[in-house]
Design a protein around this motif. Sequence first.
Motif, PDB file in Angstrom:
ATOM      1  N   PRO A 195       0.803  -1.228   0.000  1.00 43.92           N
ATOM      2  CA  PRO A 195       0.000   0.000   0.000  1.00 43.92           C
ATOM      3  C   PRO A 195       0.838   1.282   0.000  1.00 43.92           C
ATOM      4  O   PRO A 195       0.410   2.300  -0.532  1.00 43.92           O
ATOM      5  CB  PRO A 195      -0.815  -0.116   1.293  1.00 43.92           C
ATOM      6  N   ASN A 196       2.029   1.217   0.577  1.00 42.68           N
ATOM      7  CA  ASN A 196       2.880   2.406   0.587  1.00 42.68           C
ATOM      8  C   ASN A 196       3.386   2.727  -0.805  1.00 42.68           C
ATOM      9  O   ASN A 196       3.301   3.856  -1.280  1.00 42.68           O
ATOM     10  CB  ASN A 196       4.075   2.164   1.514  1.00 42.68           C
ATOM     11  N   VAL A 231       2.442   5.848  -3.698  1.00 40.33           N
ATOM     12  CA  VAL A 231       3.351   6.687  -4.489  1.00 40.33           C
ATOM     13  C   VAL A 231       2.973   6.616  -5.968  1.00 40.33           C
ATOM     14  O   VAL A 231       2.789   7.642  -6.628  1.00 40.33           O
ATOM     15  CB  VAL A 231       4.823   6.252  -4.287  1.00 40.33           C
ATOM     16  N   LYS A 232       2.831   5.399  -6.463  1.00 40.66           N
ATOM     17  CA  LYS A 232       2.515   5.230  -7.889  1.00 40.66           C
ATOM     18  C   LYS A 232       1.231   5.971  -8.266  1.00 40.66           C
ATOM     19  O   LYS A 232       1.166   6.611  -9.318  1.00 40.66           O
ATOM     20  CB  LYS A 232       2.365   3.726  -8.182  1.00 40.66           C
ATOM     21  N   GLN A 285       0.487  -7.588   3.600  1.00 40.48           N
ATOM     22  CA  GLN A 285      -0.638  -6.980   2.880  1.00 40.48           C
ATOM     23  C   GLN A 285      -0.425  -7.043   1.375  1.00 40.48           C
ATOM     24  O   GLN A 285      -1.346  -7.226   0.608  1.00 40.48           O
ATOM     25  CB  GLN A 285      -0.777  -5.506   3.261  1.00 40.48           C
ATOM     26  N   ALA A 286       0.836  -6.847   0.969  1.00 36.14           N
ATOM     27  CA  ALA A 286       1.153  -6.844  -0.460  1.00 36.14           C
ATOM     28  C   ALA A 286       0.814  -8.195  -1.092  1.00 36.14           C
ATOM     29  O   ALA A 286       0.249  -8.248  -2.194  1.00 36.14           O
ATOM     30  CB  ALA A 286       2.631  -6.509  -0.667  1.00 36.14           C
ATOM     31  N   VAL A 291      -1.977   4.617   8.963  1.00 31.50           N
ATOM     32  CA  VAL A 291      -2.453   3.551   8.075  1.00 31.50           C
ATOM     33  C   VAL A 291      -1.447   3.209   6.972  1.00 31.50           C
ATOM     34  O   VAL A 291      -1.456   2.106   6.454  1.00 31.50           O
ATOM     35  CB  VAL A 291      -3.839   3.843   7.459  1.00 31.50           C
ATOM     36  N   HIS A 292      -0.632   4.155   6.606  1.00 30.13           N
ATOM     37  CA  HIS A 292       0.498   3.812   5.732  1.00 30.13           C
ATOM     38  C   HIS A 292       1.631   4.785   6.001  1.00 30.13           C
ATOM     39  O   HIS A 292       1.449   5.765   6.730  1.00 30.13           O
ATOM     40  CB  HIS A 292       0.107   3.760   4.250  1.00 30.13           C
ATOM     41  N   GLN A 293       2.796   4.483   5.423  1.00 27.94           N
ATOM     42  CA  GLN A 293       4.007   5.271   5.702  1.00 27.94           C
ATOM     43  C   GLN A 293       4.447   6.104   4.508  1.00 27.94           C
ATOM     44  O   GLN A 293       5.594   6.511   4.420  1.00 27.94           O
ATOM     45  CB  GLN A 293       5.148   4.335   6.128  1.00 27.94           C
TER      46      GLN A 293
END
Lengths: 328, 328, 328, 328
Positions: free
Chosen positions: B126-127, B131-132, B278-279, C252-254
């Motif tokens: 999710p991180n 970005v993408k 999670q990925a 929730v995310h970094q």
Amino acid sequence: MKIGLIGLGRIGQVHLESLGAIEGVEVVCVSDIDENLCQKTVHKFNIPKYTLTYEDLVSDPEVQAVWVCSPSNLHYTHVTASLINNKPVFCEKPLEIDSKKIQQLIDQYPDINKRLMVGFNRRFDPNFSFVKSNLQKIGKPTILKITSRDPQPPPIDYIKTSGGIFMDMTIHDFDMASFMVGAKPISIFATGAVNYNPAFTGIDIDTALITIKFENGVVCNIDNSRKCAYGYDQRLELLGDQGMLSVENGKVHQASLFNSTGLQSALCKDFFIDRYIQAYSIENQTFIQCAQKNIEFTVTAKDALIALQLAQAANLSLKQNKVIHLND
Amino acid sequence: MKIGLIGLGRIGQVHLESLGAIEGVEVVCVSDIDENLCQKTVHKFNIPKYTLTYEDLVSDPEVQAVWVCSPSNLHYTHVTASLINNKPVFCEKPLEIDSKKIQQLIDQYPDINKRLMVGFNRRFDPNFSFVKSNLQKIGKPTILKITSRDPQPPPIDYIKTSGGIFMDMTIHDFDMASFMVGAKPISIFATGAVNYNPAFTGIDIDTALITIKFENGVVCNIDNSRKCAYGYDQRLELLGDQGMLSVENGKVHQASLFNSTGLQSALCKDFFIDRYIQAYSIENQTFIQCAQKNIEFTVTAKDALIALQLAQAANLSLKQNKVIHLND
Amino acid sequence: MKIGLIGLGRIGQVHLESLGAIEGVEVVCVSDIDENLCQKTVHKFNIPKYTLTYEDLVSDPEVQAVWVCSPSNLHYTHVTASLINNKPVFCEKPLEIDSKKIQQLIDQYPDINKRLMVGFNRRFDPNFSFVKSNLQKIGKPTILKITSRDPQPPPIDYIKTSGGIFMDMTIHDFDMASFMVGAKPISIFATGAVNYNPAFTGIDIDTALITIKFENGVVCNIDNSRKCAYGYDQRLELLGDQGMLSVENGKVHQASLFNSTGLQSALCKDFFIDRYIQAYSIENQTFIQCAQKNIEFTVTAKDALIALQLAQAANLSLKQNKVIHLND
Amino acid sequence: MKIGLIGLGRIGQVHLESLGAIEGVEVVCVSDIDENLCQKTVHKFNIPKYTLTYEDLVSDPEVQAVWVCSPSNLHYTHVTASLINNKPVFCEKPLEIDSKKIQQLIDQYPDINKRLMVGFNRRFDPNFSFVKSNLQKIGKPTILKITSRDPQPPPIDYIKTSGGIFMDMTIHDFDMASFMVGAKPISIFATGAVNYNPAFTGIDIDTALITIKFENGVVCNIDNSRKCAYGYDQRLELLGDQGMLSVENGKVHQASLFNSTGLQSALCKDFFIDRYIQAYSIENQTFIQCAQKNIEFTVTAKDALIALQLAQAANLSLKQNKVIHLND
């Protein structure tokens, strides 16, 4: 200690401000070719006299030490004049862009390290000096990463005469790498691109990555950008086999807003003088302490030479698009 | 969707756990040459049957899609068997280390992107996907930096057959770079050293810096370390002319201690499965959604080929200590 | 250990999910008055049987321990039925809102601490338990601050029967305060306001501050809000004469965005199950370990009584707008 | 603007330093009963003259505005003397501890807000003023929390005459609460304990929690500690129905160490002058701008009165251990 300072431009003013706050220091004379600027400066800082020629300043018997804050192309002249007059001298970076001349100084004055200190101010930043003084906590160092990004590109006219990004900007990072690693660099590779202003094309790049390999096994990456939307980005991290030391940017304030869209907080400082104001002060105090104790300065002509040679090798690497091997 | 999964080692178990939690998914068959492992696995996950040969699994009419989690050197065989049986197939990375074979697959199946998805799991973190999906917020991208460090070096026996750090570790970062930049790489330079275990000398390096230049002006640095005292370090930052997107490591907990010596807080996770749990789940869900809608998968054989070519070029660069130019 | 679970609503499902992932645990029976829900649940979690009456479950010889996840007003009935059947029982909070009944249990069963564990799940959150297990690092504790804010107010119908904010929400914080301080509370003052929904006026408050003084000199502040735009805010800090332990919210995310307007980063989790998912799992594992070793549970009927008495005193303080002194 | 400053102790020196850096400001006279201190000060700051009596300073025709930095018990005398001489006057906090005298000033000078500014410096801290100027971003404010902790307790002799923690320390927080909430306080409850030095017992407390309820529904908690192992802790958070504004402590540097035991980073500042150095400067600039434009000052006698009344009510609440209702 009674000080004379040559060059009353922006960086000269920074040093006058900084010197004014140090106990036991008195700026007794300043010099610049702009008489109006001399007059305004002596009035502002309550300095007893000024001269329009550097010769008068360096030979003034009252002046015990000289600060060279003049334009870069005059540094060497002003430094040698100070040395000839047997005055310990602080010289803003770059000391000189001809490496042979620096080597000459080193050859000529066996005690040059007690005579001349070079202004790589970032070494004195409390964050970077924390890293340097805690190196033993991370064991054997292995990867060094330096991020150095300016808020806005300089004018195109500056670019044409600056000697290129490696000489005008990365030079600080080359010194930082040498300072942190403390080993001989054995090869360098530099690449980059023009990403922000097409007018730079063919003159200079505005985005750069530099890789340096040191003989102790440390590999170092420097990234430079002449533009940085979020401020003046100055970070470093040094990995070792037992841990990592890092320096993050501070924030301009510590207030934040939390709402349903996220957390918004403040940016880093936007200007090198704000970011390094403490560093200039500690740098000046360090000069004074070394001079008073007659011990070697902590940033030497040799350090200036190493940084210069890395910049020259980076230029060559970029031009030839190949790895450059560094010899003794 | 009814799934068959080949290979019940560590990563196979991760996928079974992940698939078990997805609504509407049923693992109907698993395959491994180790019958004992098959029995334990079907018991643990309540799976109706197992086979000792992959041929039985891929040809099983009940199996609608295949997950290839077998040892790397068997990936290609298991993938082609699935394709021959007209089953959409998910293949763990690396798809194959012979780039010609990947090219053959691409040439042979014009709709390969609807048939085969490759397991570059980090794209689904999710991180990184934040970005993408927010790239437009930073304007023109200019500098990409990827940090990827493993907590501990693998055993020396693994090193001897892994294909080297670029093939076994950096391959993820090469894919991440391609994913983020989305442009053709034009040159690569790789360097490194043996810093942690002298036994690696002459076989592989354990510390690496890689520089990639892309045709859109982005310059990319990847740093890898096979040792990282503070955990599994997985970060990224992408500078653009309007801002920067970054991914930091999370912490294992949010408790801290403040005392007169400083602030002590928690470290990042120490293991790739914890970090990317999670990925893996999102990756598997993405496969299922694409397969059900009969649309192209988001990580393709072409992507595997690009990452592989970068790893091969990095190996060459390291060996020859020079910049490698990448052609079509 | 073979478990029976009563009550298949939201929190019952959370426990079934959590219990399903613990090695050596088998849920052998569930019970609910809603047969349809029973059927769906046994199918989903692969549970061998269900009952429509709790009596059948608690008396089932196969059931070795009971989880009470039924509506609050039935907790006491289901707990006593389990105790009569000599089954160790886990009861979701609140155990009971009539303090006399809790006292009765304590009086009736001298070994109640080996028979009954109460579900104050937050004690098992890794962040809060880090604080508890590091108390010796801050010396004498002096100020405790607990922040506990829900993302959205509950429906007005819930408010009418919940027993008020102190009973339905602060009860967790009262237990946390007792858990952290481990001393007798001597006085309490509670105040608050209706700030979010005027319909609450005269029924309950939605914003509260509670001050508790403990006999060991610790003063404690709890702040509650039934609305929190940025998510589910659960923090704590405990000052001592040698330092401070604190728990911040995770994000929730970094991933973050830096641009010319500032730094934007992610929020905390928005839902108690997301926030405390690990806590539920550790809580359940703790019950099982204590039951298997036949040692006292770590959250007892006495703990439930203390929290309840604080909530009752807070209600009185709010109503009378004065400090309430707590006696033995 | 030509300034006279009375009182050359620590805070007087802070103001002289700060005033010296403001363009267009000249300190023309200072006054103190200690002639030696006067001489050293005029030398250090290059001030043309000094007086040993405040009467000479306030009546000096050259002095256009007066800074009162004398001991607290002389503030009122020095302020009234300045007012009689028609000089705008800045007075360090506390203006006066007898609320009737403050009311007299307000009654006597209808334009007192143009004549007198009170030195609640924290209002001018860039962090807190960020919160104040962004209040509209969080909607209706509901919960205010202020943390204010000193690094070390003062000497017992100071405690005996200070008026107690609410008068000497919390007074700043009472003003901050009024500043942020901008509504009438309707009740206050204060409690505390002696936790650090038993010698304080019966004289003062060293740990305090204060709860204030405002008529607009905001509830406010202030926590104070006279000891704080990790530095000078000055934080604030203000929750609203749309979000939260918060102020965290800055760190003394931005370097960190990551190793296998965790992440270690720097502490907050340890001293009020370091923490609020910018606030003093902005405070002084604000006075000068208001005086030059002849507009009302931003911190008034009324503000001093409100903070004083809260401190008095807190003292009463602590003494009687009950809630105090505040009337007009």
